[in-house]
Scaffold this active site. Structure first.
Site, PDB file in Angstrom:
ATOM      1  N   LEU A  49      34.498 -15.035 -24.257  1.00  0.00           N
ATOM      2  CA  LEU A  49      33.278 -14.534 -24.524  1.00  0.00           C
ATOM      3  C   LEU A  49      32.789 -13.485 -23.427  1.00  0.00           C
ATOM      4  CD1 LEU A  49      31.538 -17.987 -25.526  1.00  0.00           C
ATOM      5  CD2 LEU A  49      32.555 -15.899 -27.048  1.00  0.00           C
ATOM      6  N   GLY A  51      32.815 -12.851 -18.747  1.00  0.00           N
ATOM      7  CA  GLY A  51      33.321 -12.893 -17.482  1.00  0.00           C
ATOM      8  C   GLY A  51      32.321 -12.297 -16.291  1.00  0.00           C
ATOM      9  N   GLY A  52      32.457 -12.786 -15.211  1.00  0.00           N
ATOM     10  CA  GLY A  52      31.935 -12.092 -13.877  1.00  0.00           C
ATOM     11  C   GLY A  52      32.619 -12.498 -12.730  1.00  0.00           C
ATOM     12  N   GLY A  53      31.629 -12.459 -11.608  1.00  0.00           N
ATOM     13  CA  GLY A  53      32.388 -12.401 -10.311  1.00  0.00           C
ATOM     14  C   GLY A  53      32.902 -13.799  -9.919  1.00  0.00           C
ATOM     15  N   PHE A  54      32.417 -14.740 -10.814  1.00  0.00           N
ATOM     16  CA  PHE A  54      32.696 -16.392 -10.220  1.00  0.00           C
ATOM     17  C   PHE A  54      33.667 -16.846 -11.342  1.00  0.00           C
ATOM     18  CE2 PHE A  54      28.678 -16.011  -8.487  1.00  0.00           C
ATOM     19  CZ  PHE A  54      28.907 -16.374  -7.337  1.00  0.00           C
ATOM     20  N   GLY A  55      33.836 -16.191 -12.377  1.00  0.00           N
ATOM     21  CA  GLY A  55      34.944 -16.765 -13.544  1.00  0.00           C
ATOM     22  C   GLY A  55      34.891 -16.121 -14.680  1.00  0.00           C
ATOM     23  N   SER A  56      35.319 -16.913 -15.819  1.00  0.00           N
ATOM     24  CA  SER A  56      35.234 -16.553 -17.144  1.00  0.00           C
ATOM     25  C   SER A  56      34.584 -17.496 -18.141  1.00  0.00           C
ATOM     26  CB  SER A  56      36.586 -15.965 -17.799  1.00  0.00           C
ATOM     27  OG  SER A  56      37.184 -15.080 -16.931  1.00  0.00           O
ATOM     28  N   LYS A  72      32.432 -22.369 -18.927  1.00  0.00           N
ATOM     29  CA  LYS A  72      32.755 -21.560 -17.906  1.00  0.00           C
ATOM     30  C   LYS A  72      33.722 -21.929 -16.903  1.00  0.00           C
ATOM     31  CE  LYS A  72      29.191 -19.508 -15.653  1.00  0.00           C
ATOM     32  NZ  LYS A  72      28.049 -19.355 -14.673  1.00  0.00           N
ATOM     33  N   ASP A 171      19.054 -13.896  -9.402  1.00  0.00           N
ATOM     34  CA  ASP A 171      19.912 -12.917 -10.110  1.00  0.00           C
ATOM     35  C   ASP A 171      19.525 -12.808 -11.575  1.00  0.00           C
ATOM     36  OD1 ASP A 171      22.135 -11.169 -10.221  1.00  0.00           O
ATOM     37  OD2 ASP A 171      23.753 -12.707 -10.683  1.00  0.00           O
TER      38      ASP A 171
END
Length: 348
Positions: A49, A51-56, A72, A171
């Protein structure tokens, strides 16, 4: 206090040791899942769906209830663990219509996963910043935009003022605002959340949010307050109003190669001072919006992004203004942004 919360959760769930599962592993509605259960629910993490800096994040379906979920999957042992604990310790202990609901988690071996309710309409950025050449893309109506601003404000106000401890999201941005089928907004992604005890007014943290939404105090290394969320919210308001990113635009000013940096936030407040808010509203709405509400949003945004945190309103005050229960004056131009914009060749 965060450590105390984690110890409480450890005792409730016996997590990260001999975890409990299913109904036995739930407390307050939060479920401890086996990793194999989530592998099965997501069909081996086959439908991503985002993702970002910490995972998907992956889409899944719970086999027993047919409930659609968003899982997540955190990457990186150290940072992933920090985000995992921050999210479970914050959003796991509270519920609000404008905060994403945490269904459960998995803490098994090296696996750190968080299970959330799935938001069919995804994140706000996908609706605000659609490609203009996509003829099938529906433009987010003004009424939906205004209700989203109000819902996000209520969610942040709850975090700041109504929880046992003040929770600073840290954030706030469109990517961290999810919308359901009725476009009710849900503040999400609490991986950087910070806790402030009610006996204190600020907290020192090394966490940083996202460029473009960072309050000036982040850059000075001082202890932060909930006003960093207010600043980020102000930037999001301008993006909701205009349908465009707040990222700076660079213009060549001469043949010598010097350039001029222009920030939309500065332009927005200049237009507000000149009585021309109408020109700031997303042109894709073709004038179909409430001008009084648009002016209110622009005023609130201008106050939220003031350089001095003491000049910014609380989120509770923001809610009252957006609800039309409290008047607000035209904000002054933020001096820092104005100074950067006024300097030809200034570094970004």
């Amino acid at each position: 206090m965060l450590l105390v919360l984690l110890l409480i959760w450890r005792n409730k769930f016996k997590w990260c040791g001999s975890p409990l599962y299913g109904n036995q592993g739930s407390a307050g509605g939060i479920i401890a899942f086996r990793y194999t259960e989530l592998v099965h629910a997501t069909k081996n993490f086959s439908e991503k769906l985002g993702g970002g800096g910490f995972g998907s994040v992956y889409k899944g379906v719970l086999s027993d209830s047919k409930t659609t979920i968003a899982v997540k999957k955190l990457d990186g042992a150290q940072q992933g663990e920090k985000q995992f604990r921050a999210e479970v310790s914050s959003i796991g202990l509270i519920q609000h219509i404008n905060l994403v609901k945490l269904i459960g988690f998995c803490c098994e071996g090296d696996h750190r996963l968080l299970v959330y309710e799935h938001m069919l309409n995804g994140s706000l950025d996908g609706h605000l910043f659609k490609k203009s050449n996509n003829a099938d893309a529906a433009v987010l109506s003004w009424n939906s935009r205004y209700q989203i601003t109000l819902g996000v404000a209520r969610g942040l106000s709850y975090l700041h003022q109504s929880c046992h401890e003040c929770i600073i999201h840290c954030d706030v941005k469109p990517e961290n605002i999810l919308v359901d089928t009725s476009f009710v907004p849900k503040v999400a992604d609490f991986g950087l959340a910070a806790f402030v005890g009610r006996d204190f007014s600020r907290i020192l943290t090394t966490f940083r949010g996202t460029a473009g939404y960072l309050a000036p105090e982040w850059l000075t290394g001082v202890a932060i307050t909930p006003k960093v969320d207010v600043y980020g919210f102000g930037m999001v308001l301008l993006e909701i109003l205009s349908g465009r990113r707040n990222s700076p635009e660079i213009y060549n000013t001469s043949s010598s190669g010097s350039y001029h940096v222009e920030y939309f936030s500065v332009q927005a407040i200049s237009k507000l001072h000149g009585g021309d808010v109408k020109s700031l509203v997303d042109p894709r709405l073709h004038g179909d919006f409430n001008l009084e509400e648009a002016e209110r949003v622009c005023k609130v945004a201008g106050w939220c992004i003031q350089d001095n945190e003491f000049d910014r309103p609380t989120m509770g005050e923001v809610v009252r203004v957006l609800e039309g229960l409290q008047e607000i004056d035209v904000p002054p131009m933020p001096r820092l942004l104005a100074a950067i914009t006024a300097q030809p060749g200034a570094a970004i």
